[in-house]
Design an enzyme around this catalytic site. Structure first.
Site, PDB file in Angstrom:
ATOM      1  N   CYS A 179      -2.287   5.773   9.728  1.00  0.00           N
ATOM      2  CA  CYS A 179      -1.141   5.043  10.272  1.00  0.00           C
ATOM      3  C   CYS A 179      -1.578   3.758  10.944  1.00  0.00           C
ATOM      4  CB  CYS A 179      -0.427   5.845  11.344  1.00  0.00           C
ATOM      5  SG  CYS A 179       0.115   7.435  10.828  1.00  0.00           S
ATOM      6  N   GLU A 203       0.826  -1.197   0.000  1.00  0.00           N
ATOM      7  CA  GLU A 203       0.000   0.000   0.000  1.00  0.00           C
ATOM      8  C   GLU A 203       0.863   1.252   0.000  1.00  0.00           C
ATOM      9  OE1 GLU A 203      -3.221  -0.020   2.655  1.00  0.00           O
ATOM     10  OE2 GLU A 203      -3.639  -2.140   2.300  1.00  0.00           O
ATOM     11  N   CYS A 208       5.283  -6.952   7.899  1.00  0.00           N
ATOM     12  CA  CYS A 208       6.321  -6.446   8.809  1.00  0.00           C
ATOM     13  C   CYS A 208       6.632  -7.519   9.841  1.00  0.00           C
ATOM     14  CB  CYS A 208       5.845  -5.177   9.514  1.00  0.00           C
ATOM     15  SG  CYS A 208       7.118  -4.467  10.592  1.00  0.00           S
ATOM     16  N   CYS A 211      -0.615  -2.360  15.815  1.00  0.00           N
ATOM     17  CA  CYS A 211      -0.476  -2.099  14.378  1.00  0.00           C
ATOM     18  C   CYS A 211      -1.065  -3.234  13.542  1.00  0.00           C
ATOM     19  CB  CYS A 211       1.008  -1.924  14.051  1.00  0.00           C
ATOM     20  SG  CYS A 211       1.337  -1.733  12.293  1.00  0.00           S
ATOM     21  N   CYS A 265       4.409  -5.150  16.688  1.00  0.00           N
ATOM     22  CA  CYS A 265       3.799  -4.134  17.556  1.00  0.00           C
ATOM     23  C   CYS A 265       2.318  -4.430  17.740  1.00  0.00           C
ATOM     24  CB  CYS A 265       3.990  -2.742  16.961  1.00  0.00           C
ATOM     25  SG  CYS A 265       5.723  -2.350  16.691  1.00  0.00           S
ATOM     26  N   CYS A 301       2.969   8.490   1.623  1.00  0.00           N
ATOM     27  CA  CYS A 301       3.367   7.529   2.649  1.00  0.00           C
ATOM     28  C   CYS A 301       3.599   6.208   1.924  1.00  0.00           C
ATOM     29  CB  CYS A 301       2.255   7.415   3.684  1.00  0.00           C
ATOM     30  SG  CYS A 301       2.591   6.175   4.938  1.00  0.00           S
TER      31      CYS A 301
HETATM   32  N1  SAH Z   1       7.784   0.375  10.966  1.00  0.00           N
HETATM   33  C1  SAH Z   1       8.041   1.764  11.088  1.00  0.00           C
HETATM   34  C2  SAH Z   1       7.305   2.588  10.057  1.00  0.00           C
HETATM   35  C3  SAH Z   1       5.897   2.191   9.754  1.00  0.00           C
HETATM   36  S1  SAH Z   1       4.734   2.391  11.071  1.00  0.00           S
HETATM   37  C4  SAH Z   1       7.734   2.245  12.491  1.00  0.00           C
HETATM   38  O1  SAH Z   1       7.130   1.513  13.264  1.00  0.00           O
HETATM   39  O2  SAH Z   1       8.118   3.380  12.808  1.00  0.00           O
HETATM   40  C5  SAH Z   1       4.531   4.146  11.049  1.00  0.00           C
HETATM   41  C6  SAH Z   1       3.980   4.758  12.326  1.00  0.00           C
HETATM   42  O3  SAH Z   1       2.623   4.352  12.529  1.00  0.00           O
HETATM   43  C7  SAH Z   1       4.747   4.365  13.570  1.00  0.00           C
HETATM   44  O4  SAH Z   1       5.107   5.518  14.292  1.00  0.00           O
HETATM   45  C8  SAH Z   1       3.733   3.542  14.360  1.00  0.00           C
HETATM   46  O5  SAH Z   1       3.965   3.650  15.739  1.00  0.00           O
HETATM   47  C9  SAH Z   1       2.428   4.141  13.910  1.00  0.00           C
HETATM   48  N2  SAH Z   1       1.269   3.282  14.111  1.00  0.00           N
HETATM   49  C10 SAH Z   1       1.217   1.946  14.008  1.00  0.00           C
HETATM   50  N3  SAH Z   1      -0.028   1.487  14.256  1.00  0.00           N
HETATM   51  C11 SAH Z   1      -0.777   2.576  14.532  1.00  0.00           C
HETATM   52  C12 SAH Z   1      -2.158   2.758  14.853  1.00  0.00           C
HETATM   53  N4  SAH Z   1      -2.989   1.736  14.926  1.00  0.00           N
HETATM   54  N5  SAH Z   1      -2.594   4.026  15.080  1.00  0.00           N
HETATM   55  C13 SAH Z   1      -1.753   5.068  14.978  1.00  0.00           C
HETATM   56  N6  SAH Z   1      -0.453   4.962  14.646  1.00  0.00           N
HETATM   57  C14 SAH Z   1       0.036   3.725  14.447  1.00  0.00           C
HETATM   58 FE1  SF4 Z   2       6.014  -2.889  11.846  1.00  0.00          FE
HETATM   59 FE2  SF4 Z   2       3.700  -1.717  12.451  1.00  0.00          FE
HETATM   60 FE3  SF4 Z   2       5.575  -1.985  14.332  1.00  0.00          FE
HETATM   61 FE4  SF4 Z   2       5.964  -0.235  12.336  1.00  0.00          FE
HETATM   62  S1  SF4 Z   2       4.375  -0.123  13.910  1.00  0.00           S
HETATM   63  S2  SF4 Z   2       7.434  -1.740  13.146  1.00  0.00           S
HETATM   64  S3  SF4 Z   2       4.933  -1.335  10.653  1.00  0.00           S
HETATM   65  S4  SF4 Z   2       4.503  -3.675  13.291  1.00  0.00           S
END
Ligand code: SAH
Ligand code: SF4
Length: 343
Positions: A335, A91, A111, A118, A115, A104
């Site tokens: 995000c 995406e 990934c 996410c 987390c 973006c």
């Molecule tokens: N993997 C990298 C970049 C992609 S995620 C990272 O984690 O930084 C990009 C951003 O989206 C990160 O700051 C992450 O903390 C945030 N993010 C992930 N899931 C989210 C959610 N459900 N709501 C808001 N932000 C989120």
């Molecule tokens: Fe991966 Fe989502 Fe964690 Fe970013 S926030 S490192 S995309 S699992």
């Protein structure tokens, strides 16, 4: 399967063409066509003699992603599902703003960093993207929206699917291509790589000759709570992450960005905010807080608007702090919502 041309730097194209007896200016013409004119297919590279085009087309194609779905949000955000040569999809999101646009983009299919807030994490990791697949997302969106980074500011954030620092070689090559003034010409200061905190890779990233900005996803204020939300913290501890950030060689104009996703009752207290200020200490930092974008299978809720503002107010006493408004939430483009979902 033909080999891709997008993703190759000028030196690479020069080797390719001179090895088949062409002169090096042909490589510059091809480079210009791929990254400045943003041609979709080799047949459109009309500056090359047709015999050479035909010869190239036997073995190569542009390797650009194909658009498989497009969702347009009521706020103007457009989410793309792009299909790669092997059929996998990633995406990319176009986010228009008044005086600039932001793209973006993804760095991996899925990934591997688990987390808990996410959606992308739920996919697991399928594979890394190539440099061409990363820059291909930018080319596709630039062509579709007729973006001209030379005349209107365009920001690139590697905040789509994936952890860019776990695919650093390809990400760095894609960034060199994006920043090259002979090609896309997107200034390095308009490109941001976001990481969950892969410490040795942050150190490697710091040394890149074409280094964009760095954003670190902090998301918690103690080792214990970060471990629960981002299990990668067991390996790369919060204390070591902060020490790495303190050493990070910022340029005079630059701040290190910290991102913080607020989860109701989990990491959003006044205490948390004060601890974040303590962690940042003397780092020339900027903080972006964002309320959780909820999603199916995500066991957290977004805090209230008042909580978000109270958290921001505390951080702001020590460091600039901005509240990021979700864009394209209605189409799952915000995000952490990026997953191969088809509405
Ligand atoms: N993997 C990298 C970049 C992609 S995620 C990272 O984690 O930084 C990009 C951003 O989206 C990160 O700051 C992450 O903390 C945030 N993010 C992930 N899931 C989210 C959610 N459900 N709501 C808001 N932000 C989120
Ligand atoms: Fe991966 Fe989502 Fe964690 Fe970013 S926030 S490192 S995309 S699992």
């Amino acid at each position: 399967m033909s080999e891709a041309l997008v993703g190759r730097e000028l030196g690479d194209l020069t080797t390719l063409l001179t090895s088949v007896g062409e002169q090096s200016f042909r490589a510059r013409q091809l480079y210009h066509a791929l990254y400045r004119q943003r041609v979709e297919v080799l047949e459109s590279v009309s500056v090359l003699p047709s015999a050479l085009r035909a010869r190239l087309a036997q073995e190569f194609d542009t390797g650009l992603p194909a658009e498989s779905e497009r969702f347009t949000s009521s706020d103007g955000t457009v989410r793309y599902l792009l299909r790669l040569a092997d059929g996998k999809t990633v995406e990319a999101v176009f986010i228009p703003e008044r005086d600039r646009d932001t793209l973006c983009i993804s760095s991996q299919v899925g990934c591997p960093v688990d987390c808990k807030f996410c959606l992308t994490a739920l996919m697991g990791i399928e594979r890394n993207l190539t440099a061409g697949e990363i820059v291909g997302q930018v080319l596709h969106l630039c062509r579709t929206h007729q973006l001209e980074p030379r005349t209107r500011p365009l920001n690139i954030v590697m905040m789509g699917m994936g952890e860019p620092l776990l695919n650093l070689d390809a990400a760095a090559a894609a960034i060199r291509l994006m920043a090259d003034t002979a090609g896309l010409a997107i200034p390095l200061r308009r490109i941001t790589v976001s990481t969950s905190g892969i410490i040795p890779k942050i150190e490697e990233f710091a040394q890149l000759s074409a280094r964009p900005r760095l954003a670190v996803s902090l998301n918690a204020s103690t080792q214990e709570s970060r471990e629960a939300l981002m299990p990668i913290t067991k390996k790369h501890t919060l204390a070591e992450l902060m020490a790495t950030c303190e050493r990070f060689p910022l340029r005079p104009w630059e701040r290190l960005t910290f991102e913080y996703v607020l989860l109701n009752g989990v990491n959003d207290s006044d205490e948390d905010a004060r601890r974040v200020t303590g962690l940042l200490g003397k780092i020339k930092a900027k903080v972006n807080v964002i309320a959780l974008n909820p999603g199916p299978g995500i066991p957290f809720e977004a805090p209230s608007e008042e909580r978000v503002l109270a958290f921001q107010a505390i951080i702001q006493r020590g460091h600039p702090c901005f509240v990021r408004r979700p864009r394209g939430q209605d189409i799952f483009a915000a995000c952490g919502q990026l997953k191969r979902t088809v509405l």
